[in-house]
Motif scaffolding. Structure first.
Motif, PDB file in Angstrom:
ATOM      1  N   SER A  90       0.861  -1.183   0.000  1.00 26.57           N
ATOM      2  CA  SER A  90       0.000   0.000   0.000  1.00 26.57           C
ATOM      3  C   SER A  90       0.900   1.236   0.000  1.00 26.57           C
ATOM      4  CB  SER A  90      -0.960  -0.024   1.197  1.00 26.57           C
ATOM      5  OG  SER A  90      -0.265   0.263   2.382  1.00 26.57           O
ATOM      6  N   THR A  91       0.312   2.403  -0.051  1.00 25.32           N
ATOM      7  CA  THR A  91       1.105   3.637  -0.203  1.00 25.32           C
ATOM      8  C   THR A  91       2.131   3.815   0.913  1.00 25.32           C
ATOM      9  OG1 THR A  91      -0.800   4.639  -1.276  1.00 25.32           O
ATOM     10  CG2 THR A  91       0.919   6.142  -0.524  1.00 25.32           C
ATOM     11  N   THR A  92       1.798   3.352   2.096  1.00 25.96           N
ATOM     12  CA  THR A  92       2.721   3.526   3.215  1.00 25.96           C
ATOM     13  C   THR A  92       4.083   2.893   2.905  1.00 25.96           C
ATOM     14  OG1 THR A  92       0.827   3.529   4.697  1.00 25.96           O
ATOM     15  CG2 THR A  92       2.979   3.199   5.718  1.00 25.96           C
TER      16      THR A  92
ATOM     17  N   PHE B  94      -2.614  11.750   7.751  1.00 24.22           N
ATOM     18  CA  PHE B  94      -1.603  11.130   6.885  1.00 24.22           C
ATOM     19  C   PHE B  94      -0.310  11.928   6.880  1.00 24.22           C
ATOM     20  CE2 PHE B  94      -5.577   9.221   5.590  1.00 24.22           C
ATOM     21  CZ  PHE B  94      -5.235   7.893   5.777  1.00 24.22           C
TER      22      PHE B  94
ATOM     23  N   ARG C  28       1.586  10.709   9.627  1.00 24.87           N
ATOM     24  CA  ARG C  28       2.271   9.426   9.361  1.00 24.87           C
ATOM     25  C   ARG C  28       3.670   9.673   8.809  1.00 24.87           C
ATOM     26  NH1 ARG C  28      -0.985   4.655   6.413  1.00 24.87           N
ATOM     27  NH2 ARG C  28      -2.288   5.075   8.224  1.00 24.87           N
TER      28      ARG C  28
ATOM     29  N   CYS D  22      -3.656  15.756  -1.193  1.00 23.64           N
ATOM     30  CA  CYS D  22      -5.009  15.729  -0.620  1.00 23.64           C
ATOM     31  C   CYS D  22      -4.919  15.024   0.723  1.00 23.64           C
ATOM     32  CB  CYS D  22      -5.987  14.981  -1.516  1.00 23.64           C
ATOM     33  SG  CYS D  22      -7.582  14.735  -0.692  1.00 23.64           S
TER      34      CYS D  22
ATOM     35  N   THR E 125      -6.399  13.151   3.145  1.00 25.64           N
ATOM     36  CA  THR E 125      -7.631  12.366   3.062  1.00 25.64           C
ATOM     37  C   THR E 125      -8.424  12.378   4.367  1.00 25.64           C
ATOM     38  OG1 THR E 125      -6.257  10.968   1.653  1.00 25.64           O
ATOM     39  CG2 THR E 125      -8.458  10.173   2.102  1.00 25.64           C
TER      40      THR E 125
ATOM     41  N   ASP F 199       2.928  13.597  -1.129  1.00 29.55           N
ATOM     42  CA  ASP F 199       2.090  12.404  -0.993  1.00 29.55           C
ATOM     43  C   ASP F 199       0.807  12.663  -1.786  1.00 29.55           C
ATOM     44  OD1 ASP F 199       0.098  10.658  -0.113  1.00 29.55           O
ATOM     45  OD2 ASP F 199       0.732  10.696   1.975  1.00 29.55           O
TER      46      ASP F 199
ATOM     47  N   ALA G 245      -1.416  10.218  -2.532  1.00 28.83           N
ATOM     48  CA  ALA G 245      -2.094   8.913  -2.416  1.00 28.83           C
ATOM     49  C   ALA G 245      -3.528   8.976  -2.925  1.00 28.83           C
ATOM     50  CB  ALA G 245      -2.069   8.436  -0.970  1.00 28.83           C
TER      51      ALA G 245
ATOM     52  N   HIS H  88      -5.289   2.251  -5.143  1.00 28.01           N
ATOM     53  CA  HIS H  88      -6.657   1.873  -4.768  1.00 28.01           C
ATOM     54  C   HIS H  88      -7.576   3.047  -4.442  1.00 28.01           C
ATOM     55  CE1 HIS H  88      -4.605   2.129  -0.833  1.00 28.01           C
ATOM     56  NE2 HIS H  88      -5.785   2.350  -0.331  1.00 28.01           N
ATOM     57  N   LYS H  89      -7.194   4.228  -4.914  1.00 24.14           N
ATOM     58  CA  LYS H  89      -8.092   5.370  -4.691  1.00 24.14           C
ATOM     59  C   LYS H  89      -8.552   5.861  -6.065  1.00 24.14           C
ATOM     60  CE  LYS H  89      -5.808   6.166  -0.329  1.00 24.14           C
ATOM     61  NZ  LYS H  89      -6.833   6.051   0.707  1.00 24.14           N
TER      62      LYS H  89
HETATM   63  C1  LIG Z   1      -2.958  10.968   1.814  1.00 23.32           C
HETATM   64  C2  LIG Z   1      -2.647   9.542   2.168  1.00 23.32           C
HETATM   65  N1  LIG Z   1      -1.379   9.206   2.401  1.00 23.32           N
HETATM   66  C3  LIG Z   1      -1.035   7.972   2.714  1.00 23.32           C
HETATM   67  C4  LIG Z   1      -1.968   6.980   2.823  1.00 23.32           C
HETATM   68  C5  LIG Z   1      -1.513   5.643   3.252  1.00 23.32           C
HETATM   69  O1  LIG Z   1      -1.956   4.655   2.473  1.00 23.32           O
HETATM   70  P1  LIG Z   1      -2.112   3.146   2.968  1.00 23.32           P
HETATM   71  O2  LIG Z   1      -2.762   3.148   4.317  1.00 23.32           O
HETATM   72  O3  LIG Z   1      -2.988   2.621   1.917  1.00 23.32           O
HETATM   73  O4  LIG Z   1      -0.770   2.590   3.011  1.00 23.32           O
HETATM   74  C6  LIG Z   1      -3.313   7.266   2.578  1.00 23.32           C
HETATM   75  C7  LIG Z   1      -4.355   6.237   2.683  1.00 23.32           C
HETATM   76  O5  LIG Z   1      -5.508   6.462   2.891  1.00 23.32           O
HETATM   77  C8  LIG Z   1      -3.657   8.587   2.248  1.00 23.32           C
HETATM   78  O6  LIG Z   1      -4.925   8.921   2.003  1.00 23.32           O
END
Ligand SMILES: Cc1ncc(COP(=O)(O)O)c(C=O)c1O
Length: 386
Positions: free
Chosen positions: A63-65, A90, A93, A139, A141, A164, A166, A189-190
């Motif tokens: 996933s994006t992380t 995010f 994160r 964005c 999210t 980012d 994502a 997946h978005k």
């Molecule tokens: C802006 C943004 N960054 C990072 C992520 C991290 O993605 P994931 O939890 O799918 O690894 C998301 C996921 O919703 C996101 O919306």
């Protein structure tokens, strides 16, 4: 029990177009055959168009992380100082990952719902020449706020810039090269309408130079290994073959509509959802701005619990929306409108929200949200059936 269809209205995973679902049902192929190499090459070319880059876009099975972590591990050495604009869940994160890798993080905290303050970013960089990079989320999210990435690129011209994208990539314009963004990360997946499991990173020439001297440990997400394999038509480790085939179908679908039309649709969807939310007496957390076209986070009145509301929407209406994150978990209802979503998906979703709010005792005028959504979307500009 009465049947309700399941309707996915969250900011990822998002619904897949039928062509993408069908591609997922095809028999798997060996990743080493020339046909797969040709498909992968087409995917990479289309991804570069979506990222707005002539440079490399690398693909990982995560996933994006995963690509967020990979960006940190590839670009930096322990103790490197980076600025992270922290305006949501995010963005936070990024702070956590950078700290986990022992970077020296200068956190520019901003209220949730606000966009990146590029003036403050430039001021911070001017004041401290030891800062090596700046990171922001396009964005956010968790709030729906979409920031000005062109402005971010300009403000960070003297250092590495990491964005980012994502949830924005494939919904809104991203022009990595024109905007001077060294690294952009995203996932499939978005707005890219593919089931979860692929992440991407675009890498500028300057980012490759940084990668060559950075000493943080890396292995699975080693960009150099990915680049060497990509230049030979593949990936260093087993690729997510099925997802790449599905992503190929999704990208073909995206370019059939055209990036400009996709962006216009998202802007209209954003207007439509914000108008509906306001007609329901809820308040969008981010500004009522065309830029905020991916997800709408609506603040519920104190007597409504957003987590309970999303459960009621799902149980009673089959409509899946998201609650908020962290302190706003019970205050926000988040409606995703990115990817394979059209105006009538929004109409149905806000009709269900209207009914659910009514059932919770919140005063609504039945039909008001639907009318507002329809009016704000505006007339058809071009009827495309998919
Ligand atoms: C802006 C943004 N960054 C990072 C992520 C991290 O993605 P994931 O939890 O799918 O690894 C998301 C996921 O919703 C996101 O919306």
């Amino acid at each position: 029990m009465i049947m309700n269809k399941y309707r996915l209205m969250i900011p990822g995973p998002t619904p897949t177009p039928p062509q993408v679902a069908v591609a997922g049902a095809l028999p798997l192929v060996d990743e080493r055959i020339p046909q797969f190499a040709a498909l992968f090459d087409r995917v990479l070319g289309n991804l570069r168009r979506v990222f707005g880059t002539a440079h490399d876009v690398l693909v990982f099975a995560s996933s994006t992380t995963g690509s967020m972590e990979g960006a940190i591990a590839n670009l930096f050495s322990p103790g490197d100082r980076v600025v992270v604009v922290d305006n949501g869940f995010f963005a936070a994160r990024w702070v956590a990952i950078a700290r986990a890798y022992q970077l020296d993080v200068v956190e520019l905290a901003q209220p949730w719902g606000t966009v990146v303050d590029n003036v403050e970013v430039a001021r911070t960089l001017d004041a401290d020449p030891t800062i090596r990079a700046a990171i922001c989320v396009h964005c956010e999210t968790s709030t729906g706020a979409v920031s000005d990435l062109a402005g971010f690129g300009a403000a960070t011209a003297g250092v590495l810039s990491i964005a980012d994208a994502a949830s924005s990539l494939g919904a809104l314009p991203v022009r990595a090269d024109d905007w001077g963004l060294d690294v952009v990360v995203s996932g499939c997946h978005k707005a890219l309408m593919t089931p979860p499991g692929l992440s991407f990173v675009s890498v500028s020439e300057r980012a490759w130079r940084a990668q060559a001297v950075a000493t943080l440990p890396r292995f699975y997400f080693d960009w150099r290994a990915a680049k060497v394999a990509m230049d030979h038509g593949g990936t260093p480790w087993t690729p997510a073959v099925g997802l790449i085939v599905q992503l190929d179908a999704a990208l073909v679908h995206l370019f059939d509509e055209g990036l400009d039309a996709v962006a216009e649709r998202h802007v209209r969807l954003g207007r439509s959802v914000r108008a509906a939310v306001k007609a329901l007496g809820l308040t969008p957390l981010a500004a009522d701005d065309d830029a905020n076209a991916v997800v709408t986070a609506a603040v519920c009145p104190p007597y409504l619990d957003a987590a309970k509301l999303t459960a009621a929407l799902l149980d009673g209406h089959g409509v899946q929306m998201s609650a908020g994150y962290a302190e706003l978990a019970n205050r926000l209802i988040r409606i995703g409108h990115c990817g394979y979503v059209d105006r009538y998906d929004v109409v149905v979703a806000v009709a269900a929200l209207e009914q659910a709010l009514h059932d919770e005792g919140h005063p609504v005028e039945m039909g008001a949200a639907v009318a507002a959504a329809q009016a704000a979307y505006g007339p058809a500009s071009r009827a495309v059936r998919t």
